[in-house]
Design a protein around this motif. Structure first.
Motif, PDB file in Angstrom:
ATOM      1  N   VAL A 151     -46.924  19.522  11.352  1.00 54.77           N
ATOM      2  CA  VAL A 151     -47.331  20.065  10.053  1.00 54.77           C
ATOM      3  C   VAL A 151     -47.031  21.563  10.051  1.00 54.77           C
ATOM      4  O   VAL A 151     -47.427  22.276  10.973  1.00 54.77           O
ATOM      5  CB  VAL A 151     -48.834  19.832   9.806  1.00 54.77           C
ATOM      6  CG1 VAL A 151     -49.323  20.578   8.563  1.00 54.77           C
ATOM      7  CG2 VAL A 151     -49.124  18.338   9.673  1.00 54.77           C
ATOM      8  N   GLY A 190     -48.278  15.954   1.852  1.00 55.20           N
ATOM      9  CA  GLY A 190     -47.736  14.914   2.713  1.00 55.20           C
ATOM     10  C   GLY A 190     -46.846  13.991   1.911  1.00 55.20           C
ATOM     11  O   GLY A 190     -46.655  14.180   0.703  1.00 55.20           O
ATOM     12  N   VAL A 205     -54.931  12.256   4.155  1.00 53.73           N
ATOM     13  CA  VAL A 205     -53.554  11.743   4.109  1.00 53.73           C
ATOM     14  C   VAL A 205     -53.500  10.377   4.800  1.00 53.73           C
ATOM     15  O   VAL A 205     -52.825   9.453   4.322  1.00 53.73           O
ATOM     16  CB  VAL A 205     -52.574  12.745   4.761  1.00 53.73           C
ATOM     17  CG1 VAL A 205     -51.169  12.162   4.825  1.00 53.73           C
ATOM     18  CG2 VAL A 205     -52.565  14.064   3.987  1.00 53.73           C
ATOM     19  N   PRO A 223     -48.558  13.702   6.934  1.00 48.09           N
ATOM     20  CA  PRO A 223     -48.744  15.095   6.499  1.00 48.09           C
ATOM     21  C   PRO A 223     -47.520  15.930   6.846  1.00 48.09           C
ATOM     22  O   PRO A 223     -46.888  15.697   7.874  1.00 48.09           O
ATOM     23  CB  PRO A 223     -49.959  15.546   7.316  1.00 48.09           C
ATOM     24  CG  PRO A 223     -49.933  14.681   8.545  1.00 48.09           C
ATOM     25  CD  PRO A 223     -49.346  13.364   8.122  1.00 48.09           C
ATOM     26  N   ARG A 224     -47.185  16.892   5.987  1.00 47.15           N
ATOM     27  CA  ARG A 224     -45.995  17.701   6.220  1.00 47.15           C
ATOM     28  C   ARG A 224     -46.260  19.201   6.263  1.00 47.15           C
ATOM     29  O   ARG A 224     -45.705  19.905   7.071  1.00 47.15           O
ATOM     30  CB  ARG A 224     -44.953  17.406   5.116  1.00 47.15           C
ATOM     31  CG  ARG A 224     -44.485  15.967   5.114  1.00 47.15           C
ATOM     32  CD  ARG A 224     -43.775  15.589   6.411  1.00 47.15           C
ATOM     33  NE  ARG A 224     -42.510  16.252   6.534  1.00 47.15           N
ATOM     34  CZ  ARG A 224     -41.345  15.766   6.113  1.00 47.15           C
ATOM     35  NH1 ARG A 224     -41.297  14.572   5.573  1.00 47.15           N
ATOM     36  NH2 ARG A 224     -40.233  16.457   6.237  1.00 47.15           N
TER      37      ARG A 224
END
Lengths: 343, 343
Positions: free
Chosen positions: B121, B143, B80, B87-88
């Motif tokens: 995250v 992400g 990412v 990033p999620r």
């Protein structure tokens, strides 16, 4: 303590609590067929992933590379179907022993590509690596669902009718035929196909998603016993299933008669059926079942009822409660997943 | 033909062409650090996935479960970073031999959770299963990136300055220290930490993404040789790298002096550095490097130049072209990834 003592349910409930805290509004994390991430007003992102390991989920000698490629995707599409969603893209991680032939890889991608094309799913990325041991296949699928139409495992209520979008046991019997190396006739071929080329019930899921009164929805991957328990735990409800109402295909009946097997053994604990298990408000069940029959040309099979909180899963045969010796597939039980033996 | 004869590049280029056709506008599929899916006007979805197999990517006896949990996520965060993204969420597939202890699993999740929390995250889903062979870890990360700021492998141009956001070789030397069971002092500890707890250069990636004139961006996972070749192939350009400009940490120098190793061996072909490799337009390189230095307190290290189409990758030492006997990590080369030996 070894993880085999915990089992899959125990393992997941051990590590998941901290990951379920503080999620954003509308986000659904660990615990359903797909995670749900809010996207647009009329669309949520669905994400699912499935890991298939040689020796645990498949045997190289019993499934063609093309079938394995297609099946690896199909099991993920089935998770999207259980959220009444539409799959859009896929990400493949592939671990291959160095002695695998290029022909095998070509076959795998041919099968994967064919099913992806049928459903307009784009393979957008992944990872390829050498494996020192088994073939390793992980696919993650992204899809879209409509916020009001996503049906969760936790949505079942007391008195809901429990119903199935397809028959049970074909896949498990197909695996037994492959393992026992039984001569393949027309019926045996159908059962083997159900095992190696399962069909995700995407249209059925999307149709059910649009119906008010359809509550919980899950796909039958580990067997009706395991998967109904998932709905029960998530919804905090009990359930009763009438064994004599479990739908079984004519081919399964025919093959079981031929070999002296009991179709119920495959239907109850077999797994990998990849039809959908749903619960429906009793008042609307007749009209929904009628509509399903018109749309799909086969019944929405009622198999039981959700019960009050605190009740366990009870199986009844001809109205009397029956103890079962088999359970659905536990991913951490020792030994490879073999179909149930005769009682 | 066996796949080991094709190699990883050969395998990917064999199966990927049909999957690259007909993608939607703005969608980027197989071939970069992340796939890119258009989402909103100012945000694209980034998706990456990495498969780590015991015996190929790690040895159970040489990495703690907490370090493995964190590293499995870090290698995805690094992808990412290479798209200048944030990033999620993460999705974990975990295959575990039945004899793994619950303590091991607790440690793995502690490491994973710690790094996930540091970067906000959310672990939203996954799959857990028994493995008959190695520990199998696959993580997929979603992400967000900004459409104008995503830097691709294919964006490098002739004469671009090739530069690095960090030093090379620490991780490979750390692995060698672990394998050779060398006594751990202060410097050795730093190198081992670089191997078992790599840091994704997310802030560096986001910073570079905002700079006009920053062109190609990739993370260094398989070694500078392999990863620069990826930029070269995607961009259709050649490149020259000055070996005497490859940045090496003081700890690596100290340890190499102690054991008579050549730092260059680790720096060129080691891999798993997880810093970023970028190419920058020569006119703006001085100002970008100065800004990077102010922001991060260390240099953006220039190591070479992109060359014209058709040129191979050339390494120079003190201005003279030098042949190298090692290459970066090929995921299908036989044998496990061991650090380079002395020349």
């Amino acid at each position: 303590m070894k993880i085999s003592a915990l089992g899959e349910f125990g393992l997941i409930s051990r590590f998941s609590p901290p990951f379920l805290k503080g999620l954003g509004r509308g986000t659904i994390g660990i615990g359903d067929d797909c995670a749900v991430i809010p996207w647009k007003k009329d669309a949520s992102l669905l994400v699912t992933t499935d890991l298939l390991l040689e020796g645990v989920h498949f045997l190289r000698s019993k499934i063609s590379p093309a079938d394995l490629g297609a099946k690896s995707l199909a099991v993920n599409l089935s998770d999207v179907a259980a959220m009444a969603g539409t799959p859009r893209s896929a990400f493949l991680s592939l671990g291959l022993p160095s002695d695998i032939g290029v022909d095998w890889v070509d076959g795998f991608f041919r099968g994967l590509r064919g099913l992806a094309r049928d459903h307009k799913v784009a393979l957008l990325g992944g990872d390829t690596t050498r494996s020192e041991g088994p073939i390793v296949v992980n696919i993650a699928v992204l899809g879209l669902g409509r916020p009001g139409r996503i049906k969760l495992r936790s949505d079942a209520r007391e008195s809901d009718i429990i119903a199935l979008t397809g028959t049970l046991g074909d896949s498990a019997a197909g695996l037994r035929i492959l393992l026992d190396e039984i001569t393949i006739g027309r019926d045996e071929k159908k059962l083997v196909a159900a095992h190696v080329r399962p069909r995700a019930h995407l249209e059925e899921g999307a149709w059910l998603g649009c119906r008010v009164g359809v509550r919980a929805l899950i796909d039958v991957s580990d067997g009706i016993d395991s998967d109904l328990r998932r709905i029960m735990e998530s919804s905090g409800r009990g359930a009763t299933v009438d064994l004599d109402r479990l739908p079984v295909s004519p081919s399964l009946f025919a093959v079981c008669r031929r070999y002296g097997w009991d179709p119920l053994d495959f239907a109850v604990a077999g797994g990998e059926d990849y039809c959908l298990l749903t619960t429906v408000a009793p008042g609307v069940f007749p009209s929904i079942a009628a509509g399903f029959g018109r749309r799909f040309g086969r019944p929405l099979f009622p198999i039981g009822r959700m019960r009050a909180k605190g009740k366990d899963l009870a199986f009844r045969l001809h109205g009397r409660v029956k103890k079962l010796s088999q359970r659905g597939f536990d991913h951490f039980a020792p030994g490879r997943p073999t179909p149930p033996k005769k009682r």
